[in-house]
Design a protein around this motif. Structure first.
Motif, short mmCIF file in Angstrom:
data_model
loop_
_atom_site.label_atom_id
_atom_site.label_comp_id
_atom_site.label_asym_id
_atom_site.label_seq_id
_atom_site.Cartn_x
_atom_site.Cartn_y
_atom_site.Cartn_z
N UNK A 123 0.77 -1.22 0.04
CA UNK A 123 0.09 0.02 -0.01
C UNK A 123 0.87 1.24 -0.06
N UNK A 124 0.38 2.10 -0.86
CA UNK A 124 1.21 3.38 -0.78
C UNK A 124 2.37 3.45 -1.80
N UNK A 125 2.51 2.29 -2.37
CA UNK A 125 3.83 2.42 -3.50
C UNK A 125 3.20 2.42 -4.88
N UNK A 126 3.86 3.24 -5.73
CA UNK A 126 3.64 3.13 -7.37
C UNK A 126 4.01 2.50 -8.24
N UNK A 127 5.10 1.44 -7.43
CA UNK A 127 5.73 0.48 -8.05
C UNK A 127 6.87 -0.32 -7.08
N UNK A 128 7.44 -1.45 -7.68
CA UNK A 128 8.38 -2.29 -6.88
C UNK A 128 9.29 -2.52 -7.87
N UNK A 129 10.55 -2.46 -7.42
CA UNK A 129 11.71 -3.13 -8.04
C UNK A 129 12.25 -4.16 -7.08
N UNK A 130 12.11 -5.45 -7.76
CA UNK A 130 12.59 -6.86 -7.10
C UNK A 130 13.76 -7.14 -7.48
N UNK A 131 14.72 -7.59 -6.45
CA UNK A 131 15.95 -8.07 -6.69
C UNK A 131 16.17 -9.32 -5.98
N UNK A 132 15.87 -10.58 -6.90
CA UNK A 132 15.55 -11.78 -6.30
C UNK A 132 16.66 -12.80 -6.49
N UNK A 133 17.18 -13.51 -5.81
CA UNK A 133 18.25 -14.48 -6.26
C UNK A 133 17.90 -15.53 -6.75
N UNK A 134 16.48 -15.99 -6.63
CA UNK A 134 16.20 -17.06 -7.48
C UNK A 134 15.62 -17.05 -8.63
N UNK A 135 15.49 -17.96 -9.74
CA UNK A 135 14.66 -17.78 -10.92
C UNK A 135 13.00 -17.86 -10.50
#
Length: 650
Positions: free
Chosen positions: A76-88
């Motif tokens: 909530x309150x975010x306009x977007x998310x950048x995800x840095x994930x280690x797994x496929x």
């Protein structure tokens, strides 16, 4: 490169500076123990932090454990998310959110995914070339900026899909009063011309990483890097901490406020600001130090302020060391400078035996021996030829012959030998005396009027082994770090041993080091250019050489600009520095600000020809006084002898 419709769309995607509330972009970092993953995550974090200042948005950092899910971290309150994930597929847990998601997968997995917002970084870089790690550092910020601009303008697709998995839901509205296209039109353009971030990343990674660094070669990479960095820095205000350090940084100060600046690095900074269209603010370090690691693992000085992200850059001739590179990023070296030793200038001592200098002790002994031998031979020749007619000299004695022979050495002989044998011997003796007198006179004049003064030390090795002079250097500097952590039995390790035995010898500023040389007659180890400036300034004030350099360049240090860890500017700034060096700009700036040559600089100082003074002939005058004293004593003895035994004395 982006197509024309995408460029039009990017231009339409303005930054919502007039928004009622500042938008927030989330950063979801999957917790990891892998160092390589942590490095990339730090790069993503630093890039978003930089973009947030330029594009006017906030970031919210989310640390999550696998599997990633928006249920664990509310969006909530975010306009977007950048995800840095280690797994496929680590982004799958956020597939159901109703905001845009950009997924950066950090392990080797199938890069044929159709998702345009899922970028398998490791797989891409591994399949392009072995040198793609550095290119990823350049391309990732470009893609991040493009995605953030579209998110902030409300034209980026959300991560939520319909049941068919084909049509995206309408993006959430983001208020903006600065864009020149209506929101609905921008959304339709976005859907008509979507951006495939995976393809943009692939295109960028295929560019040659070295073409822009070689003069005369291709400029595509250089231009791409400039464009990407200019987009990050356009209108940005860079915070800089710096120290006054001639000839690299000259500062005009009022208290702790910087009123003006100039120098080699200031010229470099102005050129970078002109190329990338940014402005900057300057401040002095809070503790006045360059930066060293403390016992608790923290950093002080300029390095510490950059390490704690209090400022974005540190400007100055900061030495590149292994410990510092673990905490912050350096650009490529912009200069290499040797270390040198400044010592008190050699003083001209009063030499009472100056008249003895022209000849060594062996020569003086040889002269005296020759005088006695020739005198004795002349006396025996005179006695042996006494039976010959017109050769008898009733006044001839051993003492008289020796005195006449000695008179030849001082050009005061009037005695004429009687026989041919005596004349031949006397002639060769006179020739010998002429050569000896001429050699003595010329050498005496040269040694008195032109003098070479020997310095206290001539090298770091001599200084450390003999310990004839105490040495010092600045604390909390790269110099202290080098000496402190070197092997104890090595040359550099021995430099630090003196300060382990005797605490309190280190200085904490350059001026304190110069005062230690002038007042305490210490030796001070520092960068050569700084020492040359100090000697030139002291000569201009006092008119004499009170300090000199040993000229033993025992170590050369590399200077670099300090940036935050993972800074998106590092590659571009390094490229420009290399360009300035290759085109000769750095040399031109150095010629402008480098100190002029000084007659005081050198291991041995040669004095010019000058008039003799009283001290130069002090030893000769003492010799005359001794002669007067001896003659007076002889006179008193003769006077006493005449009065008591007149017939025995004469």
């Amino acid at each position: 490169m982006l197509s024309v419709p995408l460029l039009v769309l990017a231009a339409a995607a303005g930054v919502p500076r007039g928004a009622a509330t500042t938008p927030t972009v989330g950063l979801a970092l999957e917790k990891t123990t892998q160092e390589a993953t942590a490095v990339v995550q730090e790069q993503v974090r630093a890039t978003l932090a930089t973009l947030s200042k330029t594009l006017n948005f906030q970031t919210r950092q989310l640390y999550v454990s696998p599997p990633l899910s928006h249920q664990h971290q509310p969006t909530q309150g975010l306009v977007g998310v950048v995800v840095a994930a280690e797994r496929c597929g680590g982004y799958d847990g956020l597939a159901g959110v109703d905001i845009p998601v950009l997924s950066l997968m950090l392990d080797v997995c199938d890069d044929q995914t159709p998702e345009p917002t899922a970028i398998p970084l490791y797989t891409l870089t591994a399949r392009v070339s072995s040198s793609a790690e550095s290119r990823r550092e350049d391309c990732l910020p470009m893609v991040l900026r493009l995605w953030v601009e579209r998110v902030l303008s409300g034209v980026e697709d959300s991560g939520k899909r319909s049941s068919s998995g084909s049509d995206p839901l309408p993006p959430p509205p983001v208020r903006s009063n600065t864009t020149f296209l209506p929101l609905l039109l921008r959304q339709r353009l976005a859907h008509a011309f979507p951006i495939n971030y995976l393809e943009e990343m692939r295109k960028c990674l295929k560019e040659s990483p070295s073409a822009g660094l070689v003069l005369g070669g291709g400029s595509s990479y250089r231009e791409m890097l400039r464009t990407r960095t200019k987009a990050l820095l356009q209108g940005h205000v860079v915070s800089i901490v710096l120290k006054h350090r001639t000839p690299y940084v000259f500062l005009q100060l009022e208290g702790r406020t910087v009123l003006g600046s100039d120098g080699i690095l200031i010229q470099l900074l102005r050129s970078l600001a002109h190329i990338y269209n940014f402005t900057y603010t300057m401040k002095l370090p809070d503790d006045g130090q360059w930066g060293s690691i403390l016992a608790d693992g923290s950093w002080n000085g300029m390095v510490g302020e950059v390490y704690r992200n209090e400022v974005e850059m540190a400007l100055g001739p900061t030495s590149i060391t292994e410990e510092r590179e673990k905490a912050i990023d350096f650009t490529v070296p912009f200069d290499f400078e040797p270390w040198d030793i400044m010592i008190p200038a050699s003083q001209e001592n009063i030499d009472l035996a100056a008249f003895m200098i022209p000849f060594s002790g062996e020569v003086w002994v040889g002269l005296l021996t020759s005088w006695v031998v020739v005198g004795v031979l002349l006396y025996f020749l005179a006695r042996a030829t006494a039976a010959l007619p017109n050769t008898t000299d009733s006044s001839l004695s051993m003492v008289k012959v020796l005195l006449d022979t000695f008179g030849s050495l001082i050009s005061q002989c009037a005695w004429q030998p009687k026989t041919a044998a005596m004349r031949v011997l006397a002639g060769w003796w006179w020739l010998f005396c002429v050569i000896a007198i001429t050699s003595y006179s010329s050498k005496l004049i040269a040694s008195i009027t032109v003098r070479l003064t020997a310095p206290a030390v001539t090298s770091l090795l001599q200084m450390v082994e003999e310990e004839s002079i105490i040495w010092t250097y600045q604390a909390n500097s790269a110099m202290e770090e080098l000496f402190k952590y070197s092997e104890p039995n090595s040359l550099f390790g021995k430099v630090a041993q003196l300060h382990r035995r005797r605490e309190g010898l280190l200085v904490y500023s350059f001026n304190e080091g110069v005062d230690a040389v002038r007042d305490k007659e210490y030796a001070y180890i520092e960068d050569a250019s700084l020492l040359e400036y100090a000697i030139a300034d002291d000569l201009a004030v006092h008119g004499s050489c009170r300090m000199s350099l040993v000229r033993d360049h025992f170590f050369s240090t590399r200077f670099g600009m300090i940036l935050q860890r993972g800074s998106p500017y590092r590659e571009a700034f390094s490229m420009e520095i290399l360009y300035f060096i290759q085109t000769g700009l750095m040399d031109a700036w150095k010629k402008e600000f480098w100190p002029a040559a000084s007659r005081c600089v050198g291991a041995a100082t040669k004095r010019p020809v000058r008039a003799l003074n009283f001290l130069d002939i002090a030893g000769t005058l003492l010799l005359l006084q001794a002669g007067l004293t001896i003659s007076a004593l002889i006179f008193l003895l003769e006077f006493a002898c005449v009065r008591r035994l007149p017939k025995c004395c004469y």
